[in-house]
Design a protein around this motif. Structure first.
Motif, PDB file in Angstrom:
ATOM      1  N   TYR A  55       0.807  -1.223   0.000  1.00  0.00           N
ATOM      2  CA  TYR A  55       0.000   0.000   0.000  1.00  0.00           C
ATOM      3  C   TYR A  55       0.835   1.266   0.000  1.00  0.00           C
ATOM      4  CZ  TYR A  55      -3.715  -3.269   0.851  1.00  0.00           C
ATOM      5  OH  TYR A  55      -4.586  -4.310   0.711  1.00  0.00           O
ATOM      6  N   ASP A  56       2.031   1.213   0.570  1.00  0.00           N
ATOM      7  CA  ASP A  56       2.909   2.381   0.546  1.00  0.00           C
ATOM      8  C   ASP A  56       3.622   2.414  -0.800  1.00  0.00           C
ATOM      9  OD1 ASP A  56       4.502   4.542   1.125  1.00  0.00           O
ATOM     10  OD2 ASP A  56       5.879   3.419   2.435  1.00  0.00           O
ATOM     11  N   VAL A  61       0.735   5.576   4.252  1.00  0.00           N
ATOM     12  CA  VAL A  61      -0.224   5.076   3.266  1.00  0.00           C
ATOM     13  C   VAL A  61      -1.356   6.085   3.154  1.00  0.00           C
ATOM     14  CG1 VAL A  61      -1.905   3.278   2.705  1.00  0.00           C
ATOM     15  CG2 VAL A  61       0.309   2.651   3.685  1.00  0.00           C
TER      16      VAL A  61
END
Length: 322
Positions: A117-118, A125
């Motif tokens: 997600y990052d 995030v």
């Protein structure tokens, strides 16, 4: 039949098929009487412990080992639980181990999926990163790529719920989650400031008539679907009485937001202590409120399915990893 939250982490998202929004019903925090407010003498069957703490799929982890391998590795775990090395496992020692296993599960789960997600690797995030990773494959212009109207409505609902949960977890309101905020988003049951959204999601999942409350029929219907010609189990009758006597505090026939919170997130309840007492009660043959290694191994099929073995994962780890 029964649900528990152990809120599932999201998979690597090469496509939406591999990526699960947090707001699916199976991820909802929902404590039944057996887990949340039971006495240690209740629910003697092992299946409850397996599915409540592992989920149906996680419970299968134990099947990877033979009984002999499981007993051998469980014995090594018992040595670690017995902190004072007196040959006896107490409630406090077992509770501490269960909490350690729970915390490690959460930490490792977040760590394992953080990189998914990052996307810009800035150590945070954002809502856009999460949304695009989770829903981007089918999203198009408001999910126009999904042809089925029911599926489209379902994804829209999940997106709205995920955004609401993300905004609740995001303390400073910048729509960019730190590691702690993202953990609160994925595991809201572990954070006091997330209680409201947990209760709201639970109501939405159980409330079928849309009045924002849960009546007896909805309460039972969330746990039990009768088969044609099947007699009603005794536990259903017990749950009906629980609803009338203890859940519906103001006796108006429904549970409102406050009553739901008291049910699923009771402030004076510690599930690790409850599980430790339950495991000791079921295995303590000499009734000294402590367990020897042999008592635990004799009841290995209960222990390997509970949080004492970190959702079964400790059984497949090498001893030096524990």
């Amino acid at each position: 039949m029964r649900c528990l939250c152990l809120l599932a982490l999201l998979a690597t998202c090469l496509s939406v098929a591999l990526c699960k929004p947090t707001s699916e019903k199976k991820d909802r925090v929902h404590h039944s009487k057996d887990l949340g407010e039971r006495e240690p003498t209740e629910e003697k069957g092992f299946q409850f412990d397996h599915e409540a703490f592992l989920g149906k799929e996680g419970a299968k982890t134990f099947d990877q080992l033979t009984p002999e391998e499981s007993k051998e590795r469980l014995g090594k775990i018992v040595d670690r639980i017995d902190q004072d090395q007196d040959g006896l496992v107490t409630v406090d020692e077992l509770t501490a181990w269960i909490k350690r296993a729970q915390n490690r599960y959460i930490d490792e789960n977040v760590k394992r999926h953080w990189k998914d997600y990052d996307l810009n690797q800035d150590g945070k995030v954002s809502w856009d990163e999460y949304k695009n990773t989770t829903y981007g494959y089918y999203m198009g212009e408001d999910f126009t790529d999904i042809s089925d109207a029911e599926d489209k409505a379902s994804y829209r609902k999940m997106l709205r719920r995920d955004e609401r949960r993300f905004r609740n977890a995001d303390k400073d309101g910048d729509l960019i989650a730190t590691r702690e905020e993202f953990t609160a988003f994925l595991h809201p049951e572990e954070f006091d400031y997330m209680k409201s959204v947990v209760v709201t999601e639970t109501i939405e999942d159980i409330d079928k008539d849309g009045d924002g409350m849960v009546d007896l029929k909805e309460y039972i219907g969330d746990m039990y679907t009768p088969e044609q010609g099947e007699p009603e189990p005794d536990w259903v009758k017990n749950e009906q009485e629980q609803f009338k006597q203890f859940r519906d505090i103001n006796k108006d026939g429904k549970m409102d937001h406050k009553e739901i919170e008291r049910w699923i997130l009771p402030g004076d309840y510690d599930h690790a202590i409850s599980e430790a007492k339950h495991l000791i009660h079921e295995s303590d043959k000499n009734e000294d409120n402590k367990l020897t290694k042999q008592e635990i191994i004799n009841n290995w099929n209960m222990f390997v399915g509970s949080q004492v073995t970190n959702y079964g994962e400790d059984l497949t780890r090498k001893h030096d990893e524990l």
